[in-house]
Design an enzyme around this catalytic site. Structure first.
Site, mmCIF file in Angstrom:
data_model
loop_
_atom_site.group_PDB
_atom_site.id
_atom_site.type_symbol
_atom_site.label_atom_id
_atom_site.label_comp_id
_atom_site.label_asym_id
_atom_site.label_seq_id
_atom_site.Cartn_x
_atom_site.Cartn_y
_atom_site.Cartn_z
ATOM 1 N N ARG A 90 -8.776 -12.359 -5.470
ATOM 2 C CA ARG A 90 -9.183 -11.209 -6.275
ATOM 3 C C ARG A 90 -9.889 -11.589 -7.572
ATOM 4 O O ARG A 90 -10.826 -10.913 -8.004
ATOM 5 C CB ARG A 90 -7.960 -10.341 -6.592
ATOM 6 C CG ARG A 90 -7.536 -9.486 -5.430
ATOM 7 C CD ARG A 90 -6.353 -8.617 -5.780
ATOM 8 N NE ARG A 90 -6.054 -7.700 -4.680
ATOM 9 C CZ ARG A 90 -5.010 -6.885 -4.664
ATOM 10 N NH1 ARG A 90 -4.168 -6.877 -5.670
ATOM 11 N NH2 ARG A 90 -4.806 -6.083 -3.638
ATOM 12 N N ARG A 141 -1.690 -13.151 -8.021
ATOM 13 C CA ARG A 141 -0.875 -12.578 -6.939
ATOM 14 C C ARG A 141 -1.660 -12.480 -5.638
ATOM 15 O O ARG A 141 -2.788 -11.981 -5.602
ATOM 16 C CB ARG A 141 -0.404 -11.188 -7.348
ATOM 17 C CG ARG A 141 0.347 -10.423 -6.266
ATOM 18 C CD ARG A 141 0.703 -9.040 -6.751
ATOM 19 N NE ARG A 141 -0.469 -8.219 -6.962
ATOM 20 C CZ ARG A 141 -0.801 -7.161 -6.221
ATOM 21 N NH1 ARG A 141 -0.032 -6.793 -5.226
ATOM 22 N NH2 ARG A 141 -1.873 -6.448 -6.495
ATOM 23 N N HIS A 146 -5.010 -4.102 -13.025
ATOM 24 C CA HIS A 146 -4.278 -3.644 -11.848
ATOM 25 C C HIS A 146 -2.839 -4.142 -11.789
ATOM 26 O O HIS A 146 -1.915 -3.361 -11.559
ATOM 27 C CB HIS A 146 -5.030 -4.090 -10.597
ATOM 28 C CG HIS A 146 -4.389 -3.696 -9.304
ATOM 29 N ND1 HIS A 146 -4.083 -2.389 -8.985
ATOM 30 C CD2 HIS A 146 -3.986 -4.435 -8.237
ATOM 31 C CE1 HIS A 146 -3.537 -2.335 -7.786
ATOM 32 N NE2 HIS A 146 -3.449 -3.562 -7.317
ATOM 33 N N GLU A 168 -5.755 -8.635 4.491
ATOM 34 C CA GLU A 168 -6.306 -8.503 3.153
ATOM 35 C C GLU A 168 -6.756 -9.866 2.653
ATOM 36 O O GLU A 168 -6.499 -10.900 3.287
ATOM 37 C CB GLU A 168 -5.283 -7.871 2.204
ATOM 38 C CG GLU A 168 -4.957 -6.430 2.575
ATOM 39 C CD GLU A 168 -4.040 -5.749 1.574
ATOM 40 O OE1 GLU A 168 -3.643 -6.384 0.593
ATOM 41 O OE2 GLU A 168 -3.716 -4.569 1.814
ATOM 42 N N HIS A 205 -8.251 -5.753 -10.346
ATOM 43 C CA HIS A 205 -8.666 -5.432 -8.988
ATOM 44 C C HIS A 205 -10.175 -5.233 -8.982
ATOM 45 O O HIS A 205 -10.714 -4.541 -9.837
ATOM 46 C CB HIS A 205 -7.967 -4.164 -8.489
ATOM 47 C CG HIS A 205 -8.003 -4.007 -7.015
ATOM 48 N ND1 HIS A 205 -9.154 -3.706 -6.329
ATOM 49 C CD2 HIS A 205 -7.033 -4.135 -6.064
ATOM 50 C CE1 HIS A 205 -8.887 -3.633 -5.035
ATOM 51 N NE2 HIS A 205 -7.609 -3.886 -4.846
#
Length: 513
Positions: A277, A371, A336, A117, A232
């Site tokens: 992100r 995060r 998110h 990811e 997100h």
């Protein structure tokens, strides 16, 4: 409410996502009351997590590499020591999940089948059934809890207040359809999830507006880094509510982002579609703000394989008339995950004796300003175990408190959604934050259905107002550059209200910010 006989004095865990379930299991055989507003594991963001759980267990990976990626994503605000401690317990966390029956995807040879990811330098993401990791872990732990004789589950019980006497926890104010009551206990673990439900577009259950944060603030606990909300970048852009998430793992398999003309708008960005992100979310937001549309294009890298690699996401797309094998998937940024939360130490202890916080409602210092993908499920397992071990060392008691509490209005953030979404969204500025504080502060004082959600949102606005820079998940168009010496901020309810009232009393300061 009449279901508390024989339960007073037991450890109370509020919330039944992965963190709460893990804490309950780890405390066995000590008696535990697990309190959840709905059924076990329901209304939990844990069960909706598609991406997976980060685990640096591959032959080409180690904790040091995982830590480096975590600190880079956290953008200068991680607690390096705490992050290293949490990540160092990865092997034990995965082994514990497998002990309870969790079965991760494996290769034909039997090895873990790692995915990749964004912002991870290695393939280190473990999955269950492709994109069903959160649901798989949650359902397995729910079964384990149901079979654990030391856990009493109070379903349909809404925790509204933490009772405090002489500076420490003495009980939990609970409500259900029959009324309200106090569970008398001096040991409480909050595992109530995040607050993305404050926004009109969220990937979280609508009830996740930060109820645990509101309870902790009213009880006097300090909160940390409340301004950092992760948006997100790729939610399925349909009329569905809450919005369905298109996992980052799809980009990890090679899907690209294009606009309505087919232009790959992330191509010149370092990391491209696998940039952090916040970077990707702002790029998608800019396309949409400029009047365009953004799409995730998986046709070339996945094509017909999409259905087997991501069966859950494929079904979501199909239900909206989209076939990812032949159609670009319309996407938009969406609230998110909340990196801020109740300020806790390495054991999950808050600043109020008798109160621990774990999972998304807590700020351990692992995530910093942004995060790293799939670190949240790992943190939930590790901190659930850590807090449980710490609580197990404490002596329980049954304090004397009043047993006839008032029935409070059911919390509802819906009236707040437009302002929160407009002023506290992907991009912010001083004027908008001033408007948000002016509008939210009176709601906090009312005690009506919007009061608790307004308190959490006001906290986000105050912290965002004080951080006059852009970093991680917090972007201010009037302060677009990062400050040279970043630091985390911690505040109590008294300090938050004082700042909001001061800013509202001097609106000219907002115009000059």
């Amino acid at each position: 409410m009449t279901r508390l006989d024989g339960l007073h004095g037991q450890v109370a865990i509020i919330g039944s996502g992965i963190a709460g379930l893990m804490a309950a299991l780890e405390l066995a055989p000590r008696p535990v009351v697990l309190i959840t507003r709905s059924g076990l594991g329901q209304e939990s963001s844990s069960a909706w997590a598609q991406g997976g759980i980060a685990a640096a267990l591959g032959a080409d990976d180690d904790v040091a590499l995982h830590l480096a990626d975590t600190l880079a994503a956290g953008d200068g605000l991680c607690d390096d020591a705490i992050a290293a401690e949490i990540l160092s317990e990865t092997s034990e966390a995965i082994a514990t999940l497998e002990h309870h029956g969790v079965a991760f995807d494996r290769t034909p040879s039997g090895a873990f089948d790692f995915g990749r990811e964004a912002a991870h330098s290695r393939r280190r993401i473990l999955h269950i059934d492709g994109d069903g990791t959160g649901a798989g872990i949650t359902s397995t732990l729910v079964r384990a809890v149901q079979n654990c004789s030391s856990v009493t589950c109070l379903t349909g019980a809404d925790a509204r207040r933490l009772m405090v006497r002489n500076g420490r926890i003495v009980g939990v104010h609970l409500q259900d359809d029959d009324g309200a009551a106090i569970l008398r206990t001096g040991l409480v673990i909050l595992a109530t999830g995040g607050c993305a439900g404050l926004f009109d577009a969220s990937t979280n259950p609508s009830g996740n507006f930060g109820a645990g944060l509101a309870m902790a603030l009213v009880a006097g606990a300090a909160v940390r880094d409340m301004e950092f909300m992760q948006f997100h970048p790729t939610a399925l852009a349909t009329t569905r509510a809450p919005l369905a998430l298109i996992s980052e793992a799809v980009r990890g398999e090679g899907a690209i982002l294009i606009d309505q003309s087919g232009r790959r708008f992330m191509l010149q960005t370092p990391g491209a579609e696998l940039a952090p992100r916040d970077v990707v979310a702002r790029a998608v937001h800019e396309v949409i703000t400029d009047g365009g549309r953004a799409y995730l294009d998986a046709r070339k890298p996945l094509g017909a394989r999409f259905k087997t690699r991501f069966p859950g996401i494929h079904a979501l797309c199909q239900s909206d008339g989209i076939d990812p094998a032949v159609d670009p998937i319309p996407v938009r940024p969406v609230a998110h995950y909340h990196m801020g939360g109740v300020a806790v130490d390495r054991q999950g202890r808050s600043t109020v004796p008798g109160l621990w916080a774990i999972g998304e409602c807590a700020a351990t210092g692992l995530h910093g300003g942004n995060r790293l993908a799939s670190n949240s499920l790992l943190e939930a397992v590790v901190m659930g175990r850590r807090a449980a071990r710490d609580v197990a060392r404490q002596e329980g008691f049954t304090p004397l408190v009043e047993t006839d509490p008032p029935v409070l209005q059911k919390a509802n953030p819906s009236t707040l959604h437009p302002v929160i979404s407009q002023e506290l969204g992907v991009t912010r500025d001083g004027a908008g934050l001033g408007r948000a504080m002016s509008w939210l502060e009176p709601y906090v004082q009312t005690g009506d259905a919007a009061a608790d959600p307004a308190l959490v949102a006001l906290s986000v606005a105050v912290f965002a107002d004080l951080r006059r820079e852009s970093r991680g998940g917090h972007y201010r168009s009037d302060h677009p550059d990062p400050a040279p010496n970043p630091r985390s901020n911690t505040m109590t309810l008294t300090e938050i209200l004082a700042h909001a009232q001061s800013a509202n009393a001097h609106p000219q300061l907002k115009r000059q910010a």
